[in-house]
Design a protein around this motif. Structure first.
Motif, short mmCIF file in Angstrom:
data_model
loop_
_atom_site.label_atom_id
_atom_site.label_comp_id
_atom_site.label_asym_id
_atom_site.label_seq_id
_atom_site.Cartn_x
_atom_site.Cartn_y
_atom_site.Cartn_z
N GLU A 103 29.01 -12.53 35.56
CA GLU A 103 29.16 -12.36 34.11
C GLU A 103 28.97 -13.69 33.40
OE1 GLU A 103 29.55 -10.93 30.40
OE2 GLU A 103 29.25 -9.79 32.25
N ALA A 104 29.54 -14.76 33.97
CA ALA A 104 29.35 -16.08 33.36
C ALA A 104 27.90 -16.54 33.47
CB ALA A 104 30.28 -17.10 34.03
N VAL A 105 27.25 -16.21 34.59
CA VAL A 105 25.84 -16.54 34.76
C VAL A 105 24.99 -15.82 33.72
CG1 VAL A 105 23.86 -16.27 36.30
CG2 VAL A 105 26.02 -17.14 37.20
N ARG A 106 25.31 -14.54 33.48
CA ARG A 106 24.54 -13.76 32.49
C ARG A 106 24.66 -14.37 31.10
NH1 ARG A 106 25.12 -10.03 28.73
NH2 ARG A 106 27.38 -10.08 28.94
N GLN A 107 25.81 -14.87 30.76
CA GLN A 107 26.00 -15.47 29.45
C GLN A 107 25.17 -16.74 29.29
OE1 GLN A 107 30.21 -16.02 29.00
NE2 GLN A 107 30.67 -13.83 29.06
N VAL A 108 24.92 -17.43 30.41
CA VAL A 108 24.17 -18.69 30.36
C VAL A 108 22.67 -18.45 30.48
CG1 VAL A 108 23.78 -20.90 31.51
CG2 VAL A 108 26.11 -20.00 31.26
N SER A 109 22.26 -17.56 31.42
CA SER A 109 20.83 -17.44 31.72
C SER A 109 20.26 -16.05 31.50
CB SER A 109 20.58 -17.87 33.18
OG SER A 109 21.14 -16.93 34.07
N GLY A 110 21.03 -15.13 30.98
CA GLY A 110 20.50 -13.79 30.74
C GLY A 110 20.65 -12.90 31.96
N ASP A 111 19.81 -11.86 32.02
CA ASP A 111 19.95 -10.86 33.08
C ASP A 111 19.49 -11.34 34.44
OD1 ASP A 111 20.99 -9.09 31.27
OD2 ASP A 111 19.08 -8.07 30.87
N ARG A 112 18.76 -12.43 34.51
CA ARG A 112 18.31 -12.95 35.80
C ARG A 112 18.98 -14.30 36.07
NH1 ARG A 112 14.57 -10.06 38.24
NH2 ARG A 112 13.38 -8.54 37.03
N ILE A 113 19.29 -14.52 37.35
CA ILE A 113 19.97 -15.75 37.73
C ILE A 113 18.95 -16.89 37.78
CG2 ILE A 113 21.34 -16.90 39.50
CD1 ILE A 113 22.28 -14.15 40.42
#
Length: 593
Positions: free
Chosen positions: A89-99
């Motif tokens: 969830e934190a990754v999505r907030q930073v980079s969107g739907d893809r890691i």
């Protein structure tokens, strides 16, 4: 300067003097995460947990000075992480739907404050040992997170923070170690994922993992701290069975590791689990659940790491005194990751291309399960359930066969049963449990001493019915004697009234041990009463017309766990269901005139 020398998919050769085996590395301009798995002089071989596309020889690399580790502290429960513990969830907030490759997000959220309550028996100047409890944080409404002294720390407690709100990396204690150095302790700690966390000793206390699924608890039980496998082909119902175990089992913490599964399957789990209610507390199930998602399109080496991340977190909650269940879905995909890396390393392949160390790796992983006495003196357990996906349902393939030698409980799923809409589709002939002797003591003390003989009789009837079914398929039912026809009907009754269980039925989704035993005892009573009449000359066809056979098939949905007394009373009245036949054939009483 450390740099990249050679790239082979997820494997990179680095010029990295002083590298240590197992050390985590940062590679390239993006800072791709990796781990050293080999050394030769000043060069090191590292496996990357991220896609190496675009990486070029000559790019910079650096050793981070520590092995692949996880952050352990408040904020884990309810989270969804990838294979190297990045919160999605934190990754999505930073980079969107893809890691995004090389992204760095703390595993535990910074900025959030937790209400820390120090343990009342801890005070300055006292000696503390590894694993002692310093205090607790109410992480969720269901779980109190106990703050532990790290396993590598002991000495004099110089200071313990008062009750208050703290971030996870705030100092809450200072300890003077035996060598005179001062260690600052925070609400979180780190631990290498490939090293099992220590404990005092194995605890051999017997307590079954009650799942509420009749074929599991009654026929093939699993103990807390035990090891089980769920092998089965695609479409046999592994995911639904794992759902049921996660929802209903009497463990306090559930960790689900989606290791290399298809994205759509894992999405179903990630979407459905947060919507479930914990039947034990009435709270959301996610308050005691943690998910690790590593789908088949994610980097293959991260798949290999994900199971170690999951088991390390499980051991951490075990050390707090909790009973933890970890479901790894699936160990076949994990083994495929081992095979791919071994192939790129040029290691000698053995059976079906897997490396020679496949069996030892599986054994070492499952060995981290167990019920233990913790360093703090409490008791906790990790129960490991590994799903296996044998190609074509072939249980002789290497991953399934090695797993079968290691674990004690084997819940074999059958595609034929699933196609026949028999769920859970567990094959009662292929499955086994090595915990019957220990479980029998628990059933005798807590439910009924008749459990072990009743279970053995039912399994014998099911085995005999397979032989009778083959005879019927060859020459027809008329070739059977009345005793054989009644035995065949009784086995079908056990299959439909006991072994089949609906996950979507509010009453039938869960059955307590007391209800499970009453159902089994009632069905065996029906069999015994019918067999006595058949032995006295009553045709089996007349027994097959008895209304009680249809009613018994509905007991599981008619009597819930709140109406155990009603089920017990109904079983006690079975004698009345056979009275009409006895009056018809034996008007003067059985055996007379």
């Amino acid at each position: 300067m450390a740099k990249v020398l050679e790239i082979n998919g997820p494997l990179v050769r680095l010029e990295l003097p002083g590298a240590v085996l197992g050390e985590q590395v940062s590679v390239g301009a993006l800072g791709l995460v990796g781990e050293v798995i080999g050394r030769d002089g000043d060069t090191a071989l590292a496996q990357l947990y991220e896609d190496s596309a675009g990486l070029a020889p000559g790019e910079a690399a650096a050793g981070l000075g520590h092995p692949l580790s996880v952050e352990l502290g408040p904020g884990l429960l309810g989270g969804i992480f990838d294979g190297i513990q990045r919160p999605l969830e934190a990754v999505r907030q930073v980079s969107g739907d893809r890691i995004s490759r090389g992204i760095r997000v703390p595993s535990l959220a910074r900025g959030r404050r937790w209400a820390f309550a120090p343990a009342p028996d801890r005070s300055a100047e006292m000696v503390i040992n590894a694993g002692d409890i310093l205090g607790s944080v109410q992480e969720t409404a269901s779980i109190a997170h106990r703050i532990l002294v790290p396993p590598d720390v002991s000495g004099e407690l110089l200071e313990l923070a008062p009750a208050g709100d703290y971030e996870v990396d705030a100092t809450i204690a200072r300890v003077r170690s035996h060598d005179g150095s001062i260690r600052k302790l925070t609400l979180c700690q780190r631990w290498p994922v490939r090293i099992p966390r220590p404990f005092r000793r194995r605890d051999h206390a017997v307590q079954p993992l009650v799942t509420g699924q009749r074929i599991l608890d009654t026929f093939y039980p699993l103990l807390k701290g035990g090891k089980a496998a769920i092998p089965g082909p695609f479409g046999a119902g592994k995911t639904m069975l794992q759902h049921q175990i996660a929802r209903w089992c009497n463990a306090e913490i559930v960790i689900y590791v989606g290791c290399g599964e298809r994205g759509n399957e894992l999405t179903d789990i990630l979407e459905s689990l947060p919507k479930l209610t914990d039947p034990h507390s009435g709270r959301p199930l996610m308050e005691r659940t943690l998910l690790i998602a590593n789908t088949s399109n994610m980097p293959v080496v991260a798949r290999e790491a994900s199971v170690y991340v999951g088991i390390t977190i499980a051991e951490y909650f075990r050390d707090q005194g909790y009973d933890v269940v970890m479901v790894a879905d699936s160990t076949s995909r994990w083994a495929e990751a081992l095979r791919e890396v071994a192939g790129r390393l040029g290691q000698m392949p053995v059976e079906e291309g897997y490396p020679a160390y496949l069996g030892s790796r599986l054994a070492a992983f499952y060995e981290r399960a167990g019920r233990v006495e913790t360093l703090a003196g409490g008791s906790g357990s990790v129960t490991l359930i590994g799903a296996v996906s044998p190609p074509g349902g072939d249980f002789s393939e290497p991953v399934t066969s090695h797993t079968k030698e290691i674990i004690q409980t084997f819940w074999a799923l059958s595609k034929e049963l699933a196609d026949a809409r028999h769920y859970p589709a567990i094959d009662w002939l292929e499955s086994f449990s090595g915990y019957i002797g220990q479980a029998a003591r628990w059933w005798a003390d807590n439910v009924d001493p008749g459990w072990a003989p009743a279970r053995a009789r039912a399994l014998a009837m099911l085995s005999e019915s397979e032989e009778l079914r083959r005879i019927v398929n060859l020459v027809g039912v008329d070739a059977l004697s009345s005793e054989q026809r009644w035995s065949l009907e009784a086995a079908e009754l056990i299959k439909e009234a006991l072994l089949q269980q609906s996950a979507t039925d509010e009453v039938d989704s869960y059955a307590s041990p007391a209800k499970q035993y009453l159902l089994l005892a009632g069905l065996l009573d029906i069999y015994d009463r019918g067999m006595r009449l058949v032995g006295q000359g009553v045709p089996a066809r007349r027994l097959l017309e008895l209304p009680v056979l249809g009613e018994a098939r509905r007991w599981k949905t008619r009597y819930g766990d709140a109406d155990i007394a009603g089920l017990r009373e109904r079983v006690a009245r079975l004698v009345e269901d056979f009275m009409p036949l006895e009056a018809e054939y034996f008007p003067a009483g059985p055996g007379e005139g």
